[in-house]
Design an enzyme around this catalytic site. Structure first.
Site, short mmCIF file in Angstrom:
data_model
loop_
_atom_site.label_atom_id
_atom_site.label_comp_id
_atom_site.label_asym_id
_atom_site.label_seq_id
_atom_site.Cartn_x
_atom_site.Cartn_y
_atom_site.Cartn_z
N LYS A 13 12.78 -18.42 3.14
CA LYS A 13 13.04 -19.77 3.66
C LYS A 13 12.85 -20.83 2.59
O LYS A 13 13.69 -21.71 2.41
CB LYS A 13 12.11 -20.08 4.84
CG LYS A 13 12.28 -19.15 6.02
CD LYS A 13 11.44 -19.59 7.22
CE LYS A 13 9.94 -19.54 6.99
NZ LYS A 13 9.41 -18.18 6.81
N ARG A 88 7.21 -23.26 14.86
CA ARG A 88 6.78 -21.87 14.81
C ARG A 88 6.23 -21.39 16.14
O ARG A 88 5.84 -20.23 16.24
CB ARG A 88 5.66 -21.74 13.78
CG ARG A 88 6.04 -21.08 12.46
CD ARG A 88 4.80 -21.11 11.60
NE ARG A 88 4.79 -20.21 10.50
CZ ARG A 88 5.04 -20.56 9.23
NH1 ARG A 88 5.42 -21.77 8.95
NH2 ARG A 88 4.91 -19.68 8.28
N ARG A 155 -0.10 -17.03 -3.88
CA ARG A 155 -0.69 -17.72 -2.73
C ARG A 155 -1.84 -16.90 -2.16
O ARG A 155 -1.78 -15.68 -2.12
CB ARG A 155 0.38 -17.90 -1.64
CG ARG A 155 1.19 -19.13 -1.83
CD ARG A 155 2.37 -19.18 -0.89
NE ARG A 155 2.05 -18.90 0.52
CZ ARG A 155 2.92 -19.09 1.50
NH1 ARG A 155 4.12 -19.55 1.25
NH2 ARG A 155 2.59 -18.80 2.74
#
Ligand code: AMP
Length: 209
Positions: A13, A88, A155
């Site tokens: 995304k 979401r 991350r």
């Protein structure tokens, strides 16, 4: 163009959003990026979000909804926006719908990037980004240029454990919002497997069609 990119974690995304905003000249609004920035700055929002994010859980709706509704009311969103990672959950989708309705505007497209779970863990654990530019690479599928190894960061939630939790949340909380956009006739399903250029071409074809 008001659009949303939906898909499991690691579907691409962020990569596709960064490319599409150049094409459409609209702001890229990534709730994950906004929350990571808040964590880095140590704001109250960041402190509230940090623990959920590390564990691969969703940050509570009331925190995220306010953040996004405020963001899309800004002037640079007047002609459109690209939402990446929001909504979401069903309450988030309902809140967005209400806010857009109140503003007298509507969504043009929801792109669903489809990638099987089996590929997700490999995609996520190999993901790295450039500490200065934010450019996203994958050690195997989209290798960074030589010489920038010491500039690459991973991350905190791109571990296998957090990835499994994020995938579970995707299936239990996020996938159920997809039929709503299907019923509005604005859902575009796109195969997210392949090189970023190939996926981009598919997304653009889906948006044009
Ligand atoms: P992302 O960069 O989109 O993968 O998001 C990273 C993390 O930020 C997620 O795993 C959640 O903990 C949190 N997050 C991002 N967007 C949302 C959202 N719309 N609702 C709840 N939590 C979110």
């Amino acid at each position: 163009m008001r659009m949303i990119l939906v898909g499991p974690p690691g579907a691409g995304k962020g990569t596709q959003a960064a490319r599409l905003v150049d094409t459409y000249g609209i702001p890229h609004i990534s709730t994950g990026d906004m929350l990571r920035a808040a964590v880095k700055e140590g704001t109250a929002l960041g402190l509230a979000a940090d623990d959920f994010m590390r564990k691969g859980l969703l940050v509570p709706d009331e925190v995220v909804i306010g953040m996004v509704i405020e963001r899309i009311a800004k002037d640079d969103c007047a002609k459109g926006f690209m939402l990446d990672g929001f909504p979401r959950t069903q309450p988030q989708a309902a809140a967005l719908d209400d806010a857009l309705r109140a503003a007298g505007v509507s969504l043009d497209a929801v792109v669903l990037l489809e990638v099987d779970d089996a590929l997700i863990v490999e995609r996520i654990t190999g993901r790295r980004s450039h500490v200065d530019t934010g450019e996203i690479y994958h050690l195997k599928f989209n290798p960074p240029p030589a010489g920038i190894e010491d500039k690459l960061v991973q991350r905190k939630d791109d571990t296998e454990e957090a990835c499994v939790a994020r995938l579970q949340k995707y299936h239990s909380e996020t996938a159920p919002i997809v039929p709503f956009y299907g019923s509005l006739g604005i859902l575009r399903r796109v195969d997210g497997v392949g090189a970023p250029d190939a996926v981009q071409a598919r997304v653009q074809a889906a948006l044009a069609g």
